[in-house]
Scaffold this motif. Structure first.
Motif, PDB file in Angstrom:
ATOM      1  N   ALA A  12       1.356  -1.161  -0.032  1.00 40.40           N
ATOM      2  CA  ALA A  12      -0.317  -0.263   0.047  1.00 40.40           C
ATOM      3  C   ALA A  12       0.959   1.428   0.278  1.00 40.40           C
ATOM      4  O   ALA A  12       0.990   2.144  -1.205  1.00 40.40           O
ATOM      5  CB  ALA A  12      -0.728  -0.096   0.991  1.00 40.40           C
ATOM      6  N   HIS A  13       2.152   1.552   0.956  1.00 41.20           N
ATOM      7  CA  HIS A  13       2.972   2.363   1.212  1.00 41.20           C
ATOM      8  C   HIS A  13       3.748   2.382  -0.482  1.00 41.20           C
ATOM      9  O   HIS A  13       3.390   4.100  -0.798  1.00 41.20           O
ATOM     10  CB  HIS A  13       3.685   2.503   2.052  1.00 41.20           C
ATOM     11  CG  HIS A  13       5.072   3.328   2.299  1.00 41.20           C
ATOM     12  ND1 HIS A  13       3.930   4.618   2.136  1.00 41.20           N
ATOM     13  CD2 HIS A  13       5.653   3.649   1.965  1.00 41.20           C
ATOM     14  CE1 HIS A  13       4.942   5.552   2.386  1.00 41.20           C
ATOM     15  NE2 HIS A  13       5.700   4.983   1.886  1.00 41.20           N
TER      16      HIS A  13
ATOM     17  N   ALA B  20       1.508   3.766  -3.643  1.00 38.71           N
ATOM     18  CA  ALA B  20       1.395   4.953  -2.702  1.00 38.71           C
ATOM     19  C   ALA B  20       1.927   6.076  -2.914  1.00 38.71           C
ATOM     20  O   ALA B  20       1.672   6.815  -3.915  1.00 38.71           O
ATOM     21  CB  ALA B  20       0.645   5.842  -1.579  1.00 38.71           C
TER      22      ALA B  20
ATOM     23  N   VAL C  54       2.204   5.907  -7.599  1.00 39.75           N
ATOM     24  CA  VAL C  54       1.003   7.178  -7.836  1.00 39.75           C
ATOM     25  C   VAL C  54       1.266   8.100  -7.580  1.00 39.75           C
ATOM     26  O   VAL C  54       0.486   8.788  -8.648  1.00 39.75           O
ATOM     27  CB  VAL C  54      -0.471   6.109  -7.414  1.00 39.75           C
ATOM     28  CG1 VAL C  54      -1.713   7.057  -7.893  1.00 39.75           C
ATOM     29  CG2 VAL C  54      -0.953   5.350  -7.737  1.00 39.75           C
TER      30      VAL C  54
ATOM     31  N   THR D 299       0.374   6.617   4.488  1.00 36.57           N
ATOM     32  CA  THR D 299      -0.165   6.247   3.131  1.00 36.57           C
ATOM     33  C   THR D 299      -1.266   6.336   2.624  1.00 36.57           C
ATOM     34  O   THR D 299      -1.722   6.759   1.684  1.00 36.57           O
ATOM     35  CB  THR D 299       0.492   4.654   3.378  1.00 36.57           C
ATOM     36  OG1 THR D 299       1.288   4.041   3.593  1.00 36.57           O
ATOM     37  CG2 THR D 299      -0.504   3.926   2.029  1.00 36.57           C
ATOM     38  N   ASN D 300      -2.293   6.684   4.159  1.00 36.66           N
ATOM     39  CA  ASN D 300      -3.428   6.906   3.907  1.00 36.66           C
ATOM     40  C   ASN D 300      -4.178   8.958   3.535  1.00 36.66           C
ATOM     41  O   ASN D 300      -4.583   8.742   3.121  1.00 36.66           O
ATOM     42  CB  ASN D 300      -4.460   7.096   5.414  1.00 36.66           C
ATOM     43  CG  ASN D 300      -4.901   5.044   5.622  1.00 36.66           C
ATOM     44  OD1 ASN D 300      -4.543   4.355   4.359  1.00 36.66           O
ATOM     45  ND2 ASN D 300      -4.852   4.714   6.541  1.00 36.66           N
TER      46      ASN D 300
ATOM     47  N   LYS E  70      -2.994   8.709  -0.243  1.00 38.76           N
ATOM     48  CA  LYS E  70      -3.575   7.957  -1.066  1.00 38.76           C
ATOM     49  C   LYS E  70      -5.257   9.107  -1.061  1.00 38.76           C
ATOM     50  O   LYS E  70      -5.345   8.943  -1.598  1.00 38.76           O
ATOM     51  CB  LYS E  70      -4.000   6.743  -0.046  1.00 38.76           C
ATOM     52  CG  LYS E  70      -3.228   5.489  -0.664  1.00 38.76           C
ATOM     53  CD  LYS E  70      -3.567   4.335   0.063  1.00 38.76           C
ATOM     54  CE  LYS E  70      -4.857   3.714  -0.232  1.00 38.76           C
ATOM     55  NZ  LYS E  70      -4.602   2.910   0.049  1.00 38.76           N
ATOM     56  N   HIS E  71      -5.498   9.437   0.657  1.00 39.69           N
ATOM     57  CA  HIS E  71      -6.572  10.424   0.269  1.00 39.69           C
ATOM     58  C   HIS E  71      -7.198  11.749   0.623  1.00 39.69           C
ATOM     59  O   HIS E  71      -7.650  12.323   0.399  1.00 39.69           O
ATOM     60  CB  HIS E  71      -7.590   9.396   1.459  1.00 39.69           C
ATOM     61  CG  HIS E  71      -7.588   8.226   1.831  1.00 39.69           C
ATOM     62  ND1 HIS E  71      -8.494   7.155   0.703  1.00 39.69           N
ATOM     63  CD2 HIS E  71      -7.065   6.741   2.364  1.00 39.69           C
ATOM     64  CE1 HIS E  71      -8.177   5.969   0.656  1.00 39.69           C
ATOM     65  NE2 HIS E  71      -7.180   5.526   2.038  1.00 39.69           N
TER      66      HIS E  71
ATOM     67  N   THR F 129     -13.072   9.713   2.892  1.00 43.12           N
ATOM     68  CA  THR F 129     -12.882   8.361   1.913  1.00 43.12           C
ATOM     69  C   THR F 129     -13.215   7.066   3.030  1.00 43.12           C
ATOM     70  O   THR F 129     -13.433   6.168   3.119  1.00 43.12           O
ATOM     71  CB  THR F 129     -11.259   7.718   1.485  1.00 43.12           C
ATOM     72  OG1 THR F 129     -12.143   9.090   0.407  1.00 43.12           O
ATOM     73  CG2 THR F 129     -11.408   7.076   0.285  1.00 43.12           C
TER      74      THR F 129
END
Length: 376
Positions: free
Chosen positions: A188-189, A192, A195, A295-296, A299-300, A332
């Motif tokens: 995930a990290h 992220a 991206v 990470t959150n 992403k968000h 989110t």
């Protein structure tokens, strides 16, 4: 098929007892009755090889019932010692109460046959039939009691084996959950960051080489972390332990922060107090909490977001606060059910005796707070 141990028992016990019984039978009741006694003794000794089966007990009981019917002097046959063994075996491996019932009934029938046998009366042999009944009943009860004791032992062993299987299954499930959490945190990290870099590269072609280098470095590190997480699944435990790469901890936080900044998210790091030993597990958890929070945010959180990571070393615990501003991950993450990342984070913190709090600020932004106690 009989067990090898039971065949050995039948042979070791049968050779001396059967031989003596043949001699006693021939000398005591010559003729056809002697042949019948020898035949029933042979059948009883053969059945001992199958003593763990219920039918073997009834074969032995029937064989000695024939002896009781043939002569009141059946007690002189050494093979009679097989009957307590059969009672014990049936109580231990077969039925619980029928061996006791048959044993008590056999004691009564044997005592009655002994009392009414004409040869016994003519020879004026003892003991008293009631005393004989008590002796035979005591032998049957003792054999039955030892059988129940053995039955209890076997049940306890089965229980321990079942618990061991359950413990192994739980350990396997826990290991799978641990690997799943590690994979989530790593992938995930890394994704992220990749991206975010790719998104930024679309609007900054001049930084394409720098962005691609960051993506490459992030991907390589993610691959290395994934190998460390799943290596134990591919190799033997000893080899996996030898090949396992060091897990990240608080010492790796500066690199994590720099990597996140390189992805375009401004991160402010604040450390207060003197560091204390956390222990390997809590050290990894502290790193993963900050990693998941960043990470959150990547992403968000919306455009122009920033993050603050605060580490406060108090007298009894490490307090970690990771918050973002300028956007909100809360819309989110908390708009529906909590994601796997937050659930895994909570499990990690609880596993080391810590407390996790995740909330949304009224002014906007997302806050993750964790309290990790020091190693005692």
């Amino acid at each position: 098929m009989p067990r090898r141990a039971d065949v050995v028992v039948a042979f070791v016990v049968g050779v001396p007892l059967f031989s003596l019984s043949v001699v006693v039978a021939v000398l005591s009741v010559p003729g056809v009755r002697a042949s019948l006694l020898v035949g029933t003794c042979l059948v009883a000794h053969a059945a001992v090889a199958y003593r763990r089966y219920v039918w073997a007990f009834f074969v032995v009981a029937a064989a000695f019932a024939v002896q009781v019917a043939v002569t009141g002097l059946f007690l002189v046959l050494p093979s009679a010692a097989l009957f307590p063994l059969a009672v014990y075996s049936c109580a231990a491996y077969g039925w619980r109460y029928p061996p006791l019932v048959v044993g008590m009934a056999g004691a009564g029938v044997a005592a009655a046959r002994f009392a009414t046998d004409s040869s016994v009366a003519a020879a004026d042999l003892g003991p008293n039939p009631w005393l004989l009944f008590g002796l035979l009943a005591a032998v049957a009860v003792a054999a039955w009691g030892f059988g129940l004791y053995r039955r209890t032992q076997l049940a306890y062993v089965d229980l321990l084996r079942e618990r061991a299987r359950d413990a192994a299954a739980q350990a396997t499930a826990a290991e799978r959950a641990r690997i799943a959490r590690e994979m989530h945190d790593v992938v995930a990290h890394a994704l992220a960051v990749i991206v975010a870099q790719a998104r930024g590269g679309r609007f900054a072609p001049a930084r394409a080489e720098e962005i691609l280098a960051t993506i490459e470095a992030t991907g390589r590190r993610a691959l290395a972390d994934m190998r460390a997480a799943v290596g134990v699944l591919r190799t033997a435990p000893e080899a996996a332990e030898a090949e396992r790469q060091p897990l990240p901890g608080l010492a790796d936080l500066p690199e994590l922060v720099e990597r996140t900044r390189g992805a375009g998210l401004p991160v402010k790091e604040i450390v207060r107090g003197a560091a204390h030993p956390l222990g390997p597990s809590a050290d990894l958890v502290a790193y993963r909490v900050v990693q998941e929070a960043l990470t959150n945010t990547l992403k968000h959180a919306g455009p122009g977001a920033s993050s603050t990571v605060r580490l406060e070393w108090t007298d009894d615990a490490l307090h970690i606060t990771a918050s973002d501003a300028g956007g909100s991950a809360a819309d989110t993450v908390h708009g529906g059910e909590p994601g796997n990342g937050l659930a895994g984070m909570r499990e990690r913190v609880n596993a080391v005796g810590g407390i996790l709090d995740v909330r949304t600020e009224e002014a906007g932004g997302f806050v993750v707070e964790a309290r990790l106690p020091y190693r005692i």
